[in-house]
Design a protein around this motif. Structure first.
Motif, PDB file in Angstrom:
ATOM      1  N   TYR A   1       0.805  -1.212   0.000  1.00 37.94           N
ATOM      2  CA  TYR A   1       0.000   0.000   0.000  1.00 37.94           C
ATOM      3  C   TYR A   1       0.843   1.268   0.000  1.00 37.94           C
ATOM      4  CZ  TYR A   1      -3.904  -3.047   0.784  1.00 37.94           C
ATOM      5  OH  TYR A   1      -4.834  -4.026   0.646  1.00 37.94           O
ATOM      6  N   ARG A   2       2.143   1.155  -0.157  1.00 36.33           N
ATOM      7  CA  ARG A   2       2.999   2.329  -0.295  1.00 36.33           C
ATOM      8  C   ARG A   2       3.041   2.696  -1.770  1.00 36.33           C
ATOM      9  NH1 ARG A   2       7.719  -0.470   2.656  1.00 36.33           N
ATOM     10  NH2 ARG A   2       6.564  -1.165   4.464  1.00 36.33           N
ATOM     11  N   ARG A   3       2.667   3.917  -2.075  1.00 39.07           N
ATOM     12  CA  ARG A   3       2.542   4.308  -3.477  1.00 39.07           C
ATOM     13  C   ARG A   3       3.407   5.505  -3.848  1.00 39.07           C
ATOM     14  NH1 ARG A   3      -3.299   3.300  -2.414  1.00 39.07           N
ATOM     15  NH2 ARG A   3      -3.645   1.207  -3.178  1.00 39.07           N
ATOM     16  N   THR A   4       4.471   5.738  -3.124  1.00 35.64           N
ATOM     17  CA  THR A   4       5.325   6.891  -3.386  1.00 35.64           C
ATOM     18  C   THR A   4       5.917   6.828  -4.785  1.00 35.64           C
ATOM     19  OG1 THR A   4       5.859   6.963  -1.048  1.00 35.64           O
ATOM     20  CG2 THR A   4       7.273   8.214  -2.517  1.00 35.64           C
ATOM     21  N   GLY A   5       6.393   5.663  -5.182  1.00 35.35           N
ATOM     22  CA  GLY A   5       6.974   5.511  -6.516  1.00 35.35           C
ATOM     23  C   GLY A   5       5.956   5.706  -7.621  1.00 35.35           C
ATOM     24  N   ALA A   6       4.726   5.292  -7.382  1.00 38.53           N
ATOM     25  CA  ALA A   6       3.680   5.460  -8.390  1.00 38.53           C
ATOM     26  C   ALA A   6       3.362   6.940  -8.587  1.00 38.53           C
ATOM     27  CB  ALA A   6       2.426   4.696  -7.975  1.00 38.53           C
ATOM     28  N   TRP A   7       3.261   7.695  -7.483  1.00 42.46           N
ATOM     29  CA  TRP A   7       2.984   9.126  -7.605  1.00 42.46           C
ATOM     30  C   TRP A   7       4.145   9.847  -8.276  1.00 42.46           C
ATOM     31  CZ3 TRP A   7      -1.576  10.936  -7.681  1.00 42.46           C
ATOM     32  CH2 TRP A   7      -2.578  10.388  -6.903  1.00 42.46           C
ATOM     33  N   GLY A   8       5.363   9.475  -7.955  1.00 38.32           N
ATOM     34  CA  GLY A   8       6.523  10.092  -8.595  1.00 38.32           C
ATOM     35  C   GLY A   8       6.569   9.818 -10.088  1.00 38.32           C
ATOM     36  N   THR A   9       6.242   8.592 -10.472  1.00 41.12           N
ATOM     37  CA  THR A   9       6.228   8.232 -11.884  1.00 41.12           C
ATOM     38  C   THR A   9       5.156   9.015 -12.632  1.00 41.12           C
ATOM     39  OG1 THR A   9       6.964   6.007 -11.309  1.00 41.12           O
ATOM     40  CG2 THR A   9       6.031   6.299 -13.493  1.00 41.12           C
ATOM     41  N   LEU A  10       3.974   9.138 -12.044  1.00 41.19           N
ATOM     42  CA  LEU A  10       2.912   9.889 -12.710  1.00 41.19           C
ATOM     43  C   LEU A  10       3.209  11.381 -12.762  1.00 41.19           C
ATOM     44  CD1 LEU A  10      -0.370   8.123 -11.605  1.00 41.19           C
ATOM     45  CD2 LEU A  10       0.809   8.014 -13.781  1.00 41.19           C
TER      46      LEU A  10
ATOM     47  N   LEU B   1       5.548   6.587 -19.877  1.00 40.78           N
ATOM     48  CA  LEU B   1       5.780   6.638 -18.435  1.00 40.78           C
ATOM     49  C   LEU B   1       4.461   6.566 -17.660  1.00 40.78           C
ATOM     50  CD1 LEU B   1       8.274   6.746 -16.701  1.00 40.78           C
ATOM     51  CD2 LEU B   1       8.027   9.217 -16.591  1.00 40.78           C
ATOM     52  N   ALA B   2       3.414   7.189 -18.191  1.00 40.06           N
ATOM     53  CA  ALA B   2       2.097   7.084 -17.549  1.00 40.06           C
ATOM     54  C   ALA B   2       1.592   5.643 -17.615  1.00 40.06           C
ATOM     55  CB  ALA B   2       1.103   8.020 -18.219  1.00 40.06           C
ATOM     56  N   GLY B   3       1.830   4.978 -18.719  1.00 40.76           N
ATOM     57  CA  GLY B   3       1.437   3.574 -18.844  1.00 40.76           C
ATOM     58  C   GLY B   3       2.195   2.673 -17.889  1.00 40.76           C
ATOM     59  N   ILE B   4       3.413   3.036 -17.548  1.00 44.60           N
ATOM     60  CA  ILE B   4       4.197   2.274 -16.572  1.00 44.60           C
ATOM     61  C   ILE B   4       3.726   2.583 -15.156  1.00 44.60           C
ATOM     62  CG2 ILE B   4       6.499   2.055 -15.560  1.00 44.60           C
ATOM     63  CD1 ILE B   4       7.621   2.504 -18.387  1.00 44.60           C
ATOM     64  N   GLY B   5       3.376   3.852 -14.892  1.00 47.57           N
ATOM     65  CA  GLY B   5       3.047   4.283 -13.544  1.00 47.57           C
ATOM     66  C   GLY B   5       1.681   3.851 -13.046  1.00 47.57           C
TER      67      GLY B   5
END
Length: 89
Positions: A38-47, A72-76
């Motif tokens: 449930y840690r989403r720091t990397g997802a927010w950074g990628t987006l 990059l959005a498709g990866i995030g």
């Protein structure tokens, strides 16, 4: 013959410590942290980076920046799925 409950609990605690040591330490101290899934720091950074690339690609007429932002959005986006590491049933 079944194992006693204490052995089941110690096995569960050992597995939790092995899977997510940060969560296990925080739980042991009485101040629980979010589990790893449930840690989403990397997802927010990628987006955020994807949005920056998209904006730069639209401001400067550069197709490569727009394409990089879309990739990059498709990866995030899949990084927000908390169960992405589990195999499908």
């Amino acid at each position: 013959m079944r194992q006693p409950d204490d052995e089941h609990l110690s096995d569960l605690a050992a597995r939790l410590e092995r899977d997510d040591p940060r969560f296990a330490r925080a739980l042991g101290s009485g101040r629980p942290a979010r589990p790893r899934e449930y840690r989403r720091t990397g997802a927010w950074g990628t987006l955020t980076a994807a949005l920056g690339l998209l904006a730069a690609g639209m401001a400067l007429p550069e197709g490569i920046l727009v394409a990089a932002g879309l990739v990059l959005a498709g990866i995030g986006v899949p990084l927000f799925d908390p169960h992405r590491d589990r195999p499908p049933r």
